[in-house]
Design a protein around this motif. Structure first.
Motif, PDB file in Angstrom:
ATOM      1  N   LEU A   1      11.772  17.194  -6.192  1.00 34.86           N
ATOM      2  CA  LEU A   1      11.172  16.352  -5.164  1.00 34.86           C
ATOM      3  C   LEU A   1      12.005  15.086  -5.001  1.00 34.86           C
ATOM      4  CD1 LEU A   1       7.303  16.180  -5.771  1.00 34.86           C
ATOM      5  CD2 LEU A   1       8.449  16.739  -3.612  1.00 34.86           C
ATOM      6  N   VAL A   2      12.159  14.638  -3.765  1.00 27.01           N
ATOM      7  CA  VAL A   2      12.798  13.353  -3.519  1.00 27.01           C
ATOM      8  C   VAL A   2      11.771  12.459  -2.830  1.00 27.01           C
ATOM      9  CG1 VAL A   2      14.722  12.136  -2.460  1.00 27.01           C
ATOM     10  CG2 VAL A   2      15.015  14.504  -3.248  1.00 27.01           C
ATOM     11  N   ASP A   3      11.378  11.404  -3.510  1.00 24.15           N
ATOM     12  CA  ASP A   3      10.305  10.483  -3.144  1.00 24.15           C
ATOM     13  C   ASP A   3       8.957  11.210  -3.078  1.00 24.15           C
ATOM     14  OD1 ASP A   3      11.792   8.228  -3.339  1.00 24.15           O
ATOM     15  OD2 ASP A   3      11.896   7.791  -1.199  1.00 24.15           O
ATOM     16  N   VAL A   4       7.900  10.430  -3.255  1.00 24.75           N
ATOM     17  CA  VAL A   4       6.590  11.051  -3.469  1.00 24.75           C
ATOM     18  C   VAL A   4       5.469  10.369  -2.676  1.00 24.75           C
ATOM     19  CG1 VAL A   4       7.129  12.069  -5.719  1.00 24.75           C
ATOM     20  CG2 VAL A   4       6.450   9.671  -5.600  1.00 24.75           C
ATOM     21  N   GLY A   5       5.833   9.546  -1.692  1.00 24.32           N
ATOM     22  CA  GLY A   5       4.815   8.922  -0.849  1.00 24.32           C
ATOM     23  C   GLY A   5       3.992   7.870  -1.576  1.00 24.32           C
ATOM     24  N   ILE A   6       2.882   7.491  -0.960  1.00 18.22           N
ATOM     25  CA  ILE A   6       2.071   6.356  -1.438  1.00 18.22           C
ATOM     26  C   ILE A   6       1.159   6.741  -2.598  1.00 18.22           C
ATOM     27  CG2 ILE A   6       0.219   4.772  -0.730  1.00 18.22           C
ATOM     28  CD1 ILE A   6       1.572   4.639   2.035  1.00 18.22           C
ATOM     29  N   GLY A   7       0.824   8.041  -2.697  1.00 18.78           N
ATOM     30  CA  GLY A   7      -0.057   8.471  -3.781  1.00 18.78           C
ATOM     31  C   GLY A   7      -1.513   8.144  -3.484  1.00 18.78           C
ATOM     32  N   THR A   8      -2.309   8.022  -4.555  1.00 21.74           N
ATOM     33  CA  THR A   8      -3.773   7.928  -4.370  1.00 21.74           C
ATOM     34  C   THR A   8      -4.408   6.767  -5.142  1.00 21.74           C
ATOM     35  OG1 THR A   8      -3.968   9.479  -6.219  1.00 21.74           O
ATOM     36  CG2 THR A   8      -4.023  10.428  -4.013  1.00 21.74           C
ATOM     37  N   LYS A   9      -3.613   5.849  -5.689  1.00 22.16           N
ATOM     38  CA  LYS A   9      -4.181   4.834  -6.579  1.00 22.16           C
ATOM     39  C   LYS A   9      -4.587   3.535  -5.869  1.00 22.16           C
ATOM     40  CE  LYS A   9      -0.672   4.533  -9.388  1.00 22.16           C
ATOM     41  NZ  LYS A   9       0.200   5.210  -8.410  1.00 22.16           N
ATOM     42  N   TYR A  10      -4.676   3.538  -4.566  1.00 23.48           N
ATOM     43  CA  TYR A  10      -4.886   2.278  -3.840  1.00 23.48           C
ATOM     44  C   TYR A  10      -6.370   1.971  -3.617  1.00 23.48           C
ATOM     45  CZ  TYR A  10      -4.811   5.960  -0.329  1.00 23.48           C
ATOM     46  OH  TYR A  10      -5.030   7.121   0.348  1.00 23.48           O
ATOM     47  N   SER A  11      -6.639   0.679  -3.372  1.00 19.63           N
ATOM     48  CA  SER A  11      -8.002   0.224  -3.072  1.00 19.63           C
ATOM     49  C   SER A  11      -8.280   0.384  -1.574  1.00 19.63           C
ATOM     50  CB  SER A  11      -8.137  -1.248  -3.450  1.00 19.63           C
ATOM     51  OG  SER A  11      -7.301  -2.021  -2.593  1.00 19.63           O
ATOM     52  N   GLU A  12      -9.553   0.189  -1.211  1.00 15.04           N
ATOM     53  CA  GLU A  12      -9.922   0.256   0.201  1.00 15.04           C
ATOM     54  C   GLU A  12      -9.220  -0.831   1.011  1.00 15.04           C
ATOM     55  OE1 GLU A  12     -14.169   0.344   1.539  1.00 15.04           O
ATOM     56  OE2 GLU A  12     -14.300   1.775  -0.157  1.00 15.04           O
ATOM     57  N   LYS A  13      -9.112  -1.989   0.400  1.00 19.28           N
ATOM     58  CA  LYS A  13      -8.464  -3.115   1.091  1.00 19.28           C
ATOM     59  C   LYS A  13      -6.996  -2.794   1.378  1.00 19.28           C
ATOM     60  CE  LYS A  13      -7.329  -7.947   0.426  1.00 19.28           C
ATOM     61  NZ  LYS A  13      -6.913  -8.860  -0.644  1.00 19.28           N
ATOM     62  N   PHE A  14      -6.333  -2.218   0.388  1.00 22.09           N
ATOM     63  CA  PHE A  14      -4.925  -1.840   0.512  1.00 22.09           C
ATOM     64  C   PHE A  14      -4.772  -0.765   1.602  1.00 22.09           C
ATOM     65  CE2 PHE A  14      -1.021   0.344  -0.917  1.00 22.09           C
ATOM     66  CZ  PHE A  14      -0.210  -0.707  -1.305  1.00 22.09           C
ATOM     67  N   ALA A  15      -5.676   0.208   1.598  1.00 24.47           N
ATOM     68  CA  ALA A  15      -5.633   1.290   2.594  1.00 24.47           C
ATOM     69  C   ALA A  15      -5.801   0.740   4.002  1.00 24.47           C
ATOM     70  CB  ALA A  15      -6.717   2.320   2.288  1.00 24.47           C
ATOM     71  N   ASP A  16      -6.653  -0.277   4.135  1.00 26.99           N
ATOM     72  CA  ASP A  16      -6.887  -0.879   5.440  1.00 26.99           C
ATOM     73  C   ASP A  16      -5.666  -1.701   5.887  1.00 26.99           C
ATOM     74  OD1 ASP A  16      -8.536  -1.912   7.702  1.00 26.99           O
ATOM     75  OD2 ASP A  16      -8.200  -3.805   6.625  1.00 26.99           O
ATOM     76  N   MET A  17      -5.097  -2.432   4.941  1.00 26.55           N
ATOM     77  CA  MET A  17      -3.942  -3.290   5.263  1.00 26.55           C
ATOM     78  C   MET A  17      -2.772  -2.459   5.795  1.00 26.55           C
ATOM     79  SD  MET A  17      -2.066  -6.172   2.840  1.00 26.55           S
ATOM     80  CE  MET A  17      -3.063  -5.652   1.498  1.00 26.55           C
ATOM     81  N   TYR A  18      -2.569  -1.292   5.203  1.00 23.68           N
ATOM     82  CA  TYR A  18      -1.435  -0.457   5.594  1.00 23.68           C
ATOM     83  C   TYR A  18      -1.847   0.765   6.413  1.00 23.68           C
ATOM     84  CZ  TYR A  18       1.152  -3.371   2.322  1.00 23.68           C
ATOM     85  OH  TYR A  18       1.730  -4.432   1.680  1.00 23.68           O
ATOM     86  N   ALA A  19      -3.114   0.813   6.823  1.00 20.69           N
ATOM     87  CA  ALA A  19      -3.618   1.938   7.637  1.00 20.69           C
ATOM     88  C   ALA A  19      -3.220   3.290   7.038  1.00 20.69           C
ATOM     89  CB  ALA A  19      -3.121   1.821   9.081  1.00 20.69           C
ATOM     90  N   ILE A  20      -3.420   3.430   5.735  1.00 22.48           N
ATOM     91  CA  ILE A  20      -3.029   4.674   5.055  1.00 22.48           C
ATOM     92  C   ILE A  20      -3.921   5.816   5.529  1.00 22.48           C
ATOM     93  CG2 ILE A  20      -2.850   5.848   2.812  1.00 22.48           C
ATOM     94  CD1 ILE A  20      -2.316   3.025   1.610  1.00 22.48           C
ATOM     95  N   ASP A  21      -3.289   6.903   5.934  1.00 25.48           N
ATOM     96  CA  ASP A  21      -4.027   8.049   6.455  1.00 25.48           C
ATOM     97  C   ASP A  21      -3.570   9.317   5.733  1.00 25.48           C
ATOM     98  OD1 ASP A  21      -5.124  10.133   7.840  1.00 25.48           O
ATOM     99  OD2 ASP A  21      -4.361   9.528   9.814  1.00 25.48           O
ATOM    100  N   GLN A  22      -4.401   9.772   4.822  1.00 20.96           N
ATOM    101  CA  GLN A  22      -4.099  11.026   4.108  1.00 20.96           C
ATOM    102  C   GLN A  22      -5.270  11.989   4.281  1.00 20.96           C
ATOM    103  OE1 GLN A  22      -1.252  10.353   0.539  1.00 20.96           O
ATOM    104  NE2 GLN A  22      -2.939   8.946   0.186  1.00 20.96           N
ATOM    105  N   ARG A  23      -5.904  11.914   5.465  1.00 21.85           N
ATOM    106  CA  ARG A  23      -7.056  12.785   5.701  1.00 21.85           C
ATOM    107  C   ARG A  23      -6.620  14.234   5.753  1.00 21.85           C
ATOM    108  NH1 ARG A  23      -9.113   9.694  10.930  1.00 21.85           N
ATOM    109  NH2 ARG A  23      -6.851   9.558  11.044  1.00 21.85           N
TER     110      ARG A  23
END
Ligand code: ZN
Length: 294
Positions: free
Chosen positions: A61-83
């Motif tokens: 694998l080369v790079d692994v994305g943002i992963g799953t360890k973030y808070s709700e605030k962090f997800a909102d700040m960066y509009a993380i979408d892993q639906r």
């Protein structure tokens, strides 16, 4: 797509957004907003696209994305979408479990590249996501990450990389080296110290994982340099050298953050470079090494 012994896959590990101005540096908004329309918070859509290589007894694998360890605030700040798309689901679709991954190259340790390297085993205790893999990082990048400067600190989250060292799964690299047959690092320092791009080549076909040297297809233009970069002038020089070679040798450039273009090649113009052969998915067959740029 195949290169040498490797079958090549692009895995979309979800989506996020970053400030459009910061993504394009000195390029005025009137120029970038047509190509990358911002949302109401001035953020543009970006992918986290990982490269997967299977062959020669390795699952790389080369790079692994943002992963799953973030808070709700962090997800909102960066509009993380892993639906829908996550790295895990991408691997699963190919019949792979995290234990099957043998090698993980982290181009650098910013959270949008290395967040998926670890996961929470329990609250506050992160462990490597890929329990049997060797993780490769440039030593100079590691040093930048564990003692970050104030401008870069928000991008380096220790829980993303310290557990790799604690579990003995980290291997430091120094400079440009061929780590596995046909898979070599190419180190650049303008974005962050010791960023390693990955070059996969069988001498005929070459693919370069361009990471944050060329995050989107727009960044192929020489003045299009992220304001996030530690040293814009170094980035410009590194881009010029690399694009010269990529144009001459017909390399495919793999774009990690572009929301649409997965691969492209480049051609030289009078004073700059431009993208050609833009592909939104990997071709099933190995493409011809030198399509005439016309
Ligand atoms: Zn970065």
């Amino acid at each position: 797509m195949r290169i040498g012994p490797y079958t090549v896959y692009a895995l979309q590990a979800g989506w996020f957004r970053l400030d459009g101005g910061a993504m394009f540096g000195v390029v005025p908004r009137v120029l970038w907003e047509r190509r990358a329309p911002p949302d109401e918070r001035n953020r543009i859509l970006l992918g986290t696209r990982c490269l997967l290589l299977i062959g020669n007894g390795h699952v790389v694998l080369v790079d692994v994305g943002i992963g799953t360890k973030y808070s709700e605030k962090f997800a909102d700040m960066y509009a993380i979408d892993q639906r829908e798309q996550t790295l895990e689901r991408g691997l699963e679709a190919l019949g792979l479990r995290p234990e099957d991954v043998t090698d993980v190259f982290l181009t650098h340790l910013h959270f949008d590249h290395a967040g998926g390297a670890t996961r929470w085993a329990e609250a506050g205790r992160a462990v490597p996501t890929f329990p049997r893999a060797t993780y490769y990082v440039q030593r100079s990048q590691w040093e930048a990450a564990i003692a970050p400067n104030p401008r870069e600190r928000a991008s380096f989250l220790p829980e993303n990389f310290l557990p790799l060292l604690e579990h003995g799964q980290l291997e430091f690299l120094d400079g440009n080296v061929e780590v596995l047959p046909g898979i070599a690092t190419r180190v650049v320092n303008g974005h962050t110290r010791g960023q390693q791009l990955l070059k996969v080549s069988d001498g005929n076909h070459t693919l370069l994982y361009a990471a944050d040297l060329l995050p989107t297809v727009h960044h192929i233009g020489l003045p299009w340099i992220m304001a996030y970069d530690m040293c814009a002038q170094t980035t410009m020089e590194e881009k010029t050298l690399l694009l010269e070679q990529a144009a001459e040798e017909g390399w495919w450039l793999f774009l990690e953050h572009d929301p649409e273009v997965v691969l492209c090649r480049v051609r030289k113009t009078e004073r700059d470079f431009e993208a050609i052969d833009r592909l939104t998915a990997l071709p099933p067959q190995s493409p011809s090494p030198h399509s005439q740029a016309s």
